[in-house]
Design a protein around this motif. Structure first.
Motif, PDB file in Angstrom:
ATOM      1  N   ALA A 337       1.300  -0.905   0.195  1.00  0.00           N
ATOM      2  CA  ALA A 337       0.158  -0.301  -0.385  1.00  0.00           C
ATOM      3  C   ALA A 337       0.556   1.087  -0.104  1.00  0.00           C
ATOM      4  CB  ALA A 337      -0.948   0.051   0.665  1.00  0.00           C
ATOM      5  N   LEU A 338       1.867   1.115   0.628  1.00  0.00           N
ATOM      6  CA  LEU A 338       2.767   2.596   0.778  1.00  0.00           C
ATOM      7  C   LEU A 338       3.639   2.612  -0.405  1.00  0.00           C
ATOM      8  CD1 LEU A 338       4.049   4.443   2.749  1.00  0.00           C
ATOM      9  CD2 LEU A 338       5.863   3.053   2.997  1.00  0.00           C
ATOM     10  N   VAL A 339       4.188   1.240  -0.930  1.00  0.00           N
ATOM     11  CA  VAL A 339       4.809   1.486  -2.660  1.00  0.00           C
ATOM     12  C   VAL A 339       3.891   1.824  -3.223  1.00  0.00           C
ATOM     13  CG1 VAL A 339       5.629   1.034  -4.198  1.00  0.00           C
ATOM     14  CG2 VAL A 339       6.233  -0.071  -1.960  1.00  0.00           C
ATOM     15  N   VAL A 340       2.138   1.693  -3.636  1.00  0.00           N
ATOM     16  CA  VAL A 340       1.204   2.179  -4.377  1.00  0.00           C
ATOM     17  C   VAL A 340       1.509   3.432  -3.834  1.00  0.00           C
ATOM     18  CG1 VAL A 340      -1.275   2.262  -4.954  1.00  0.00           C
ATOM     19  CG2 VAL A 340       0.242   0.217  -4.555  1.00  0.00           C
ATOM     20  N   VAL A 341       1.375   3.714  -3.235  1.00  0.00           N
ATOM     21  CA  VAL A 341       0.919   5.794  -3.210  1.00  0.00           C
ATOM     22  C   VAL A 341       2.121   7.138  -2.576  1.00  0.00           C
ATOM     23  CG1 VAL A 341       0.210   7.245  -0.618  1.00  0.00           C
ATOM     24  CG2 VAL A 341      -0.892   5.294  -1.166  1.00  0.00           C
ATOM     25  N   LEU A 342       2.930   6.180  -2.519  1.00  0.00           N
ATOM     26  CA  LEU A 342       3.966   6.228  -2.696  1.00  0.00           C
ATOM     27  C   LEU A 342       4.828   6.965  -4.649  1.00  0.00           C
ATOM     28  CD1 LEU A 342       7.160   5.588  -0.138  1.00  0.00           C
ATOM     29  CD2 LEU A 342       5.039   7.884  -0.675  1.00  0.00           C
ATOM     30  N   VAL A 343       4.458   5.507  -5.156  1.00  0.00           N
ATOM     31  CA  VAL A 343       5.197   5.945  -7.015  1.00  0.00           C
ATOM     32  C   VAL A 343       4.006   6.720  -7.354  1.00  0.00           C
ATOM     33  CG1 VAL A 343       4.547   4.086  -8.727  1.00  0.00           C
ATOM     34  CG2 VAL A 343       6.007   3.572  -6.747  1.00  0.00           C
ATOM     35  N   ALA A 345       1.693   8.849  -5.689  1.00  0.00           N
ATOM     36  CA  ALA A 345       1.505  10.728  -5.971  1.00  0.00           C
ATOM     37  C   ALA A 345       3.153  11.108  -6.359  1.00  0.00           C
ATOM     38  CB  ALA A 345       2.296  11.024  -4.527  1.00  0.00           C
ATOM     39  N   GLY A 346       4.525  10.547  -7.032  1.00  0.00           N
ATOM     40  CA  GLY A 346       5.258  10.352  -7.627  1.00  0.00           C
ATOM     41  C   GLY A 346       5.370  11.184  -9.309  1.00  0.00           C
ATOM     42  N   VAL A 347       4.693  10.092  -9.671  1.00  0.00           N
ATOM     43  CA  VAL A 347       3.664   9.694 -10.860  1.00  0.00           C
ATOM     44  C   VAL A 347       3.499  11.743 -11.222  1.00  0.00           C
ATOM     45  CG1 VAL A 347       2.276   8.967 -12.956  1.00  0.00           C
ATOM     46  CG2 VAL A 347       3.987   7.459 -11.384  1.00  0.00           C
ATOM     47  N   ALA A 349       2.678  13.382  -9.266  1.00  0.00           N
ATOM     48  CA  ALA A 349       4.384  15.444  -8.686  1.00  0.00           C
ATOM     49  C   ALA A 349       4.746  15.623 -10.558  1.00  0.00           C
ATOM     50  CB  ALA A 349       4.515  15.140  -7.887  1.00  0.00           C
ATOM     51  N   VAL A 350       5.335  14.170 -10.904  1.00  0.00           N
ATOM     52  CA  VAL A 350       6.027  15.072 -12.075  1.00  0.00           C
ATOM     53  C   VAL A 350       5.846  15.623 -12.759  1.00  0.00           C
ATOM     54  CG1 VAL A 350       7.690  13.569 -13.741  1.00  0.00           C
ATOM     55  CG2 VAL A 350       7.779  13.256 -11.046  1.00  0.00           C
ATOM     56  N   SER A 351       4.250  14.529 -13.285  1.00  0.00           N
ATOM     57  CA  SER A 351       3.654  15.082 -13.987  1.00  0.00           C
ATOM     58  C   SER A 351       2.705  16.521 -14.595  1.00  0.00           C
ATOM     59  CB  SER A 351       2.094  13.938 -14.991  1.00  0.00           C
ATOM     60  OG  SER A 351       2.866  12.312 -15.398  1.00  0.00           O
ATOM     61  N   THR A 352       2.841  16.662 -13.205  1.00  0.00           N
ATOM     62  CA  THR A 352       2.285  18.246 -13.082  1.00  0.00           C
ATOM     63  C   THR A 352       3.165  19.481 -12.672  1.00  0.00           C
ATOM     64  OG1 THR A 352       0.151  17.279 -11.312  1.00  0.00           O
ATOM     65  CG2 THR A 352       0.665  19.731 -11.271  1.00  0.00           C
ATOM     66  N   GLY A 353       5.087  18.714 -13.336  1.00  0.00           N
ATOM     67  CA  GLY A 353       5.209  19.806 -13.206  1.00  0.00           C
ATOM     68  C   GLY A 353       5.958  19.214 -14.610  1.00  0.00           C
ATOM     69  N   ALA A 354       5.697  18.907 -15.311  1.00  0.00           N
ATOM     70  CA  ALA A 354       6.023  18.251 -16.761  1.00  0.00           C
ATOM     71  C   ALA A 354       4.732  19.513 -17.351  1.00  0.00           C
ATOM     72  CB  ALA A 354       5.943  17.435 -17.011  1.00  0.00           C
ATOM     73  N   LEU A 355       3.794  19.273 -16.885  1.00  0.00           N
ATOM     74  CA  LEU A 355       2.387  20.223 -17.474  1.00  0.00           C
ATOM     75  C   LEU A 355       2.492  21.799 -17.253  1.00  0.00           C
ATOM     76  CD1 LEU A 355      -0.584  17.720 -16.894  1.00  0.00           C
ATOM     77  CD2 LEU A 355       0.591  18.330 -19.255  1.00  0.00           C
ATOM     78  N   VAL A 397       0.010   8.421 -21.275  1.00  0.00           N
ATOM     79  CA  VAL A 397       0.003   7.701 -19.899  1.00  0.00           C
ATOM     80  C   VAL A 397      -0.300   7.944 -18.687  1.00  0.00           C
ATOM     81  CG1 VAL A 397       2.410   7.289 -18.870  1.00  0.00           C
ATOM     82  CG2 VAL A 397       2.870   7.824 -21.234  1.00  0.00           C
ATOM     83  N   LEU A 398      -0.324   8.448 -18.099  1.00  0.00           N
ATOM     84  CA  LEU A 398      -1.462   8.562 -16.695  1.00  0.00           C
ATOM     85  C   LEU A 398      -2.352   8.027 -16.565  1.00  0.00           C
ATOM     86  CD1 LEU A 398      -0.894  11.885 -15.528  1.00  0.00           C
ATOM     87  CD2 LEU A 398       0.704  10.222 -14.167  1.00  0.00           C
ATOM     88  N   MET A 399      -3.562   8.252 -18.063  1.00  0.00           N
ATOM     89  CA  MET A 399      -4.380   6.760 -17.639  1.00  0.00           C
ATOM     90  C   MET A 399      -3.664   5.376 -17.969  1.00  0.00           C
ATOM     91  SD  MET A 399      -7.455   9.189 -20.628  1.00  0.00           S
ATOM     92  CE  MET A 399      -6.052   9.858 -21.421  1.00  0.00           C
ATOM     93  N   PHE A 400      -3.236   5.244 -18.542  1.00  0.00           N
ATOM     94  CA  PHE A 400      -2.938   3.725 -19.053  1.00  0.00           C
ATOM     95  C   PHE A 400      -2.030   3.462 -17.326  1.00  0.00           C
ATOM     96  CE2 PHE A 400      -2.056   3.305 -23.629  1.00  0.00           C
ATOM     97  CZ  PHE A 400      -2.750   1.600 -23.268  1.00  0.00           C
TER      98      PHE A 400
END
Length: 432
Positions: A337-343, A345-347, A349-355, A397-400
């Protein structure tokens, strides 16, 4: 499963690029067709074009088929086709269906898949009939058109897709409970997850036999839906652009409907882009949590969130073992559960920054769009249609990622499990 989704998405993209799929002469661009196909297959509902006017009837049928395939699951659908063609399930099909439907019994896979198909078709038929009658008798649609609208929106709702054939989605029906409530019911049922639905169908009178997964899903749903309704009602009650233009009962209906949609459907009865930023933040949280595992919804899943809550509670109390609803949870459950949440959140955050780097929209709007894409929700504040091609591909990529799940996607890309023949000495760092 990863390659199966990719193949299905490419097939859908090819079909949508055909001249017959467009409502105007000429074919759709590759990016528009790809975005729509992935959004439909991943039952998201985000769109860079107006669905009701951009695509022809053939294009709408392609989108509907992609939604149904994506909702059932590509591997489950392939197993159904294999059963119809050769009359039996192959061993590979059983393994794939077990992984996709989160089943634990390989021998019961055909029975589970049969239950999934039965629940899907029955729910869609009932909701479709209710909507068709309303569109026919209440809005004067021709019987044939009413049936088509009812079926399309029923399939889209049960599979938590959120695609609509009406201008401005379902905003024209914000005050109509005979449209909003059937759609909301289909979204809730689809978001419970097939393991929960199959178990409830077989043992709904015997709650003591329900698994911990079923109980966590039901309790999470009963808590999050009312909480989201109250939160959105408080934030938007006096907003003249959303709930403020409705009467008291209609405001409650719209708040409940929008709370249901944050469970990973993409229908909207009010204009999301006109909502308060605080509402967006709360909806971000609800969309991030999402619906139940092995269903038509997305997000990190309500069970993942519940496991983390119980893990935090156990740590605060000083308990060595994590317990939930009278059951002890295995140690790896909290780690996963912790891994899923951190991954996740990271995805996001990175995607938001790129946009943010490639557009001029503020962070709150871009964050809403990325969370909606990752959670396969489909609610939009109007950003998707104005992004450059690179931004659209990021959302694809986010939807996939959101549909397959961070752990599943990572496993599919790694393709192997590492086993160590040694253990390193332990040393405890300072935490907090």
């Amino acid at each position: 499963m990863f390659l199966g989704f990719v193949a299905a998405a490419l097939c859908g993209t090819g079909l949508l690029m055909l001249p017959a799929s467009g409502a105007v002469p000429g074919s759709a661009s590759f990016t528009d067709a790809l975005f729509t196909a992935v959004s439909a297959l991943c039952v998201t509902g985000l769109s860079v074009v107006e669905t009701h006017v951009y695509w022809s009837t053939f294009g709408h049928v392609v989108i509907l088929v992609l939604i149904q395939v994506g909702g059932l699951g590509v591997m489950t659908f392939a197993s159904i086709v294999g059963l119809a063609v050769i009359g039996r399930f192959s061993f590979r099909s059983r393994l794939q269906a077990v992984a996709e439907n989160r089943s634990q019994d390989l021998d019961s896979t055909p029975r589970v898949i049969g239950g999934v198909v039965l629940i899907s078709l029955v729910t869609e038929a009932v909701i479709g009939l209710l909507l068709a009658l309303r569109f026919w008798l209440g809005y004067g649609k021709d019987p044939g058109e009413a049936v088509w609208l009812g079926v399309f929106h029923a399939v889209s709702a049960f599979n938590n897709a959120g695609f609509s054939l009406f201008p401005r989605n379902l905003e024209g029906f914000a005050a109509d409970p005979l449209v909003c409530l059937p759609v909301a019911a289909a979204v809730i049922i689809g978001g419970l997850g097939f393991p929960v639905l199959v178990q409830l169908r077989r043992a709904w009178r015997k709650p003591l036999r329900w698994t911990i997964n079923t109980r966590l899903v039901l309790w999470g749903t009963l808590i999050l839906l009312p909480a989201g309704t109250v939160f959105l009602a408080l934030c938007e009650w006096n907003n003249p652009q959303t709930l403020g233009a409705l009467s008291g009962p209609e405001r409650l209906l719209a708040a409940f409907f929008m709370s249901v949609q944050t469970r990973t459907a993409g229908f909207s009865s009010v204009e999301v882009g006109q909502m308060e930023p605080l509402s967006w933040l709360g909806m971000d949280v609800l969309m991030f949590i999402g619906a139940a595992p092995a269903g038509t919804g997305g997000g990190i899943k309500v069970t993942t969130f519940a496991v983390l809550v119980y893990a935090v509670a156990a740590e605060v109390r000083g308990n060595e073992q994590v317990t939930a609803l009278g059951k002890a949870l295995p140690a790896y459950a909290a780690r996963q559960a912790l891994v899923v949440v951190l991954v996740a959140a990271g995805v996001i955050a990175v995607s938001t920054g790129a946009l943010m780097a490639m557009s001029s929209y503020p962070m709150d709007r871009l964050l809403f769009e990325t969370v909606s894409a990752f959670g396969t929700v489909g609610l939009s504040v109007g950003v998707s249609t104005a992004l450059p091609v690179a931004g659209e591909l990021i959302l694809v990529v986010l939807m996939f990622t959101g549909r397959l799940g961070p752990l599943l996607l990572a496993s599919a890309l790694v393709l192997r499990e590492r086993r160590f023949r040694y253990r390193l000495p332990e040393e405890r760092p300072i935490i907090g």
